[in-house]
Motif scaffolding. Sequence first.
Motif, PDB file in Angstrom:
ATOM      1  N   ARG A  48     -32.475  89.809  -2.152  1.00  0.00           N
ATOM      2  CA  ARG A  48     -32.525  91.257  -1.948  1.00  0.00           C
ATOM      3  C   ARG A  48     -32.045  91.615  -0.547  1.00  0.00           C
ATOM      4  NH1 ARG A  48     -38.178  94.352  -1.796  1.00  0.00           N
ATOM      5  NH2 ARG A  48     -38.289  92.992  -0.003  1.00  0.00           N
ATOM      6  N   TYR A  49     -32.486  90.843   0.443  1.00  0.00           N
ATOM      7  CA  TYR A  49     -32.066  91.095   1.826  1.00  0.00           C
ATOM      8  C   TYR A  49     -30.585  90.778   2.036  1.00  0.00           C
ATOM      9  CZ  TYR A  49     -37.005  91.614   2.853  1.00  0.00           C
ATOM     10  OH  TYR A  49     -38.306  92.040   2.867  1.00  0.00           O
ATOM     11  N   VAL A  50     -30.127  89.712   1.431  1.00  0.00           N
ATOM     12  CA  VAL A  50     -28.718  89.346   1.554  1.00  0.00           C
ATOM     13  C   VAL A  50     -27.848  90.438   0.945  1.00  0.00           C
ATOM     14  CG1 VAL A  50     -26.952  87.698   0.801  1.00  0.00           C
ATOM     15  CG2 VAL A  50     -29.143  86.871   1.672  1.00  0.00           C
ATOM     16  N   ASP A  51     -28.248  90.937  -0.216  1.00  0.00           N
ATOM     17  CA  ASP A  51     -27.482  92.015  -0.852  1.00  0.00           C
ATOM     18  C   ASP A  51     -27.445  93.252   0.037  1.00  0.00           C
ATOM     19  OD1 ASP A  51     -26.991  90.437  -3.057  1.00  0.00           O
ATOM     20  OD2 ASP A  51     -28.637  91.281  -4.248  1.00  0.00           O
ATOM     21  N   ARG A  52     -28.571  93.588   0.637  1.00  0.00           N
ATOM     22  CA  ARG A  52     -28.645  94.764   1.516  1.00  0.00           C
ATOM     23  C   ARG A  52     -27.735  94.590   2.735  1.00  0.00           C
ATOM     24  NH1 ARG A  52     -29.187 100.032   2.229  1.00  0.00           N
ATOM     25  NH2 ARG A  52     -30.177 100.511   4.195  1.00  0.00           N
ATOM     26  N   LEU A  53     -27.766  93.402   3.332  1.00  0.00           N
ATOM     27  CA  LEU A  53     -26.919  93.141   4.499  1.00  0.00           C
ATOM     28  C   LEU A  53     -25.440  93.176   4.135  1.00  0.00           C
ATOM     29  CD1 LEU A  53     -28.955  90.311   6.249  1.00  0.00           C
ATOM     30  CD2 LEU A  53     -28.635  92.651   7.050  1.00  0.00           C
ATOM     31  N   GLU A  54     -25.098  92.649   2.973  1.00  0.00           N
ATOM     32  CA  GLU A  54     -23.703  92.684   2.546  1.00  0.00           C
ATOM     33  C   GLU A  54     -23.239  94.121   2.324  1.00  0.00           C
ATOM     34  OE1 GLU A  54     -23.696  90.062  -0.827  1.00  0.00           O
ATOM     35  OE2 GLU A  54     -23.337  88.299   0.428  1.00  0.00           O
ATOM     36  N   ASP A  55     -24.123  94.959   1.749  1.00  0.00           N
ATOM     37  CA  ASP A  55     -23.774  96.372   1.561  1.00  0.00           C
ATOM     38  C   ASP A  55     -23.581  97.064   2.904  1.00  0.00           C
ATOM     39  OD1 ASP A  55     -23.894  96.089  -1.175  1.00  0.00           O
ATOM     40  OD2 ASP A  55     -25.923  96.925  -1.360  1.00  0.00           O
ATOM     41  N   GLU A  56     -24.460  96.794   3.851  1.00  0.00           N
ATOM     42  CA  GLU A  56     -24.328  97.404   5.178  1.00  0.00           C
ATOM     43  C   GLU A  56     -23.048  96.959   5.865  1.00  0.00           C
ATOM     44  OE1 GLU A  56     -27.668  97.396   7.854  1.00  0.00           O
ATOM     45  OE2 GLU A  56     -29.072  97.517   6.180  1.00  0.00           O
ATOM     46  N   ASN A  57     -22.712  95.679   5.751  1.00  0.00           N
ATOM     47  CA  ASN A  57     -21.480  95.176   6.358  1.00  0.00           C
ATOM     48  C   ASN A  57     -20.256  95.867   5.756  1.00  0.00           C
ATOM     49  OD1 ASN A  57     -22.703  93.436   8.146  1.00  0.00           O
ATOM     50  ND2 ASN A  57     -22.524  91.662   6.818  1.00  0.00           N
ATOM     51  N   GLU A  58     -20.267  96.037   4.433  1.00  0.00           N
ATOM     52  CA  GLU A  58     -19.142  96.705   3.781  1.00  0.00           C
ATOM     53  C   GLU A  58     -19.027  98.152   4.258  1.00  0.00           C
ATOM     54  OE1 GLU A  58     -17.822  97.915  -0.755  1.00  0.00           O
ATOM     55  OE2 GLU A  58     -19.175  96.215  -0.451  1.00  0.00           O
ATOM     56  N   PHE A  59     -20.157  98.839   4.361  1.00  0.00           N
ATOM     57  CA  PHE A  59     -20.161 100.218   4.840  1.00  0.00           C
ATOM     58  C   PHE A  59     -19.626 100.302   6.271  1.00  0.00           C
ATOM     59  CE2 PHE A  59     -22.453 103.462   7.313  1.00  0.00           C
ATOM     60  CZ  PHE A  59     -21.964 104.606   6.692  1.00  0.00           C
ATOM     61  N   LEU A  60     -20.104  99.421   7.134  1.00  0.00           N
ATOM     62  CA  LEU A  60     -19.678  99.453   8.535  1.00  0.00           C
ATOM     63  C   LEU A  60     -18.203  99.109   8.689  1.00  0.00           C
ATOM     64  CD1 LEU A  60     -22.837  97.849  10.161  1.00  0.00           C
ATOM     65  CD2 LEU A  60     -22.129 100.248  10.254  1.00  0.00           C
ATOM     66  N   ARG A  61     -17.705  98.200   7.872  1.00  0.00           N
ATOM     67  CA  ARG A  61     -16.264  97.895   7.918  1.00  0.00           C
ATOM     68  C   ARG A  61     -15.453  99.127   7.523  1.00  0.00           C
ATOM     69  NH1 ARG A  61     -17.785  92.554   5.593  1.00  0.00           N
ATOM     70  NH2 ARG A  61     -17.686  91.118   7.341  1.00  0.00           N
ATOM     71  N   GLY A  62     -15.929  99.864   6.530  1.00  0.00           N
ATOM     72  CA  GLY A  62     -15.261 101.096   6.135  1.00  0.00           C
ATOM     73  C   GLY A  62     -15.271 102.122   7.258  1.00  0.00           C
ATOM     74  N   GLN A  63     -16.394 102.218   7.949  1.00  0.00           N
ATOM     75  CA  GLN A  63     -16.502 103.159   9.061  1.00  0.00           C
ATOM     76  C   GLN A  63     -15.542 102.791  10.196  1.00  0.00           C
ATOM     77  OE1 GLN A  63     -18.400 106.054   9.387  1.00  0.00           O
ATOM     78  NE2 GLN A  63     -18.466 105.718   7.178  1.00  0.00           N
ATOM     79  N   ILE A  64     -15.380 101.508  10.431  1.00  0.00           N
ATOM     80  CA  ILE A  64     -14.429 101.070  11.457  1.00  0.00           C
ATOM     81  C   ILE A  64     -13.015 101.483  11.068  1.00  0.00           C
ATOM     82  CG2 ILE A  64     -13.356  99.032  12.504  1.00  0.00           C
ATOM     83  CD1 ILE A  64     -16.130  97.738  12.499  1.00  0.00           C
ATOM     84  N   GLY A  65     -12.695 101.345   9.777  1.00  0.00           N
ATOM     85  CA  GLY A  65     -11.377 101.776   9.312  1.00  0.00           C
ATOM     86  C   GLY A  65     -11.163 103.262   9.530  1.00  0.00           C
TER      87      GLY A  65
END
Length: 73
Positions: A48-65
């Motif tokens: 559950r935590y790994v999934d949450r962290l992966e979602d946050e990483n994907e969101f933050l990468r999008g924000q950087i773009g």
Amino acid sequence: MIDATSRGTPRQVRTEIVPENKDIPPATLAATSTDEPRLVATGPDLSRYVDRLEDENEFLRGQIGVKDGQIKR
């Protein structure tokens, strides 16, 4: 007379070299009664935590773009 603020010649000091004593073993510390084993970071909740962290990483990468696009303009 030499006062505390004068810049006289410093005295040379002899340094003592103490040989290492290898006859005495290093002290070992015993575990205290309050020591408890660490919890292992695996289990059913870990995914559950790994999934949450992966979602946050994907969101933050999008924000950087998005930010990079704003900077280019």
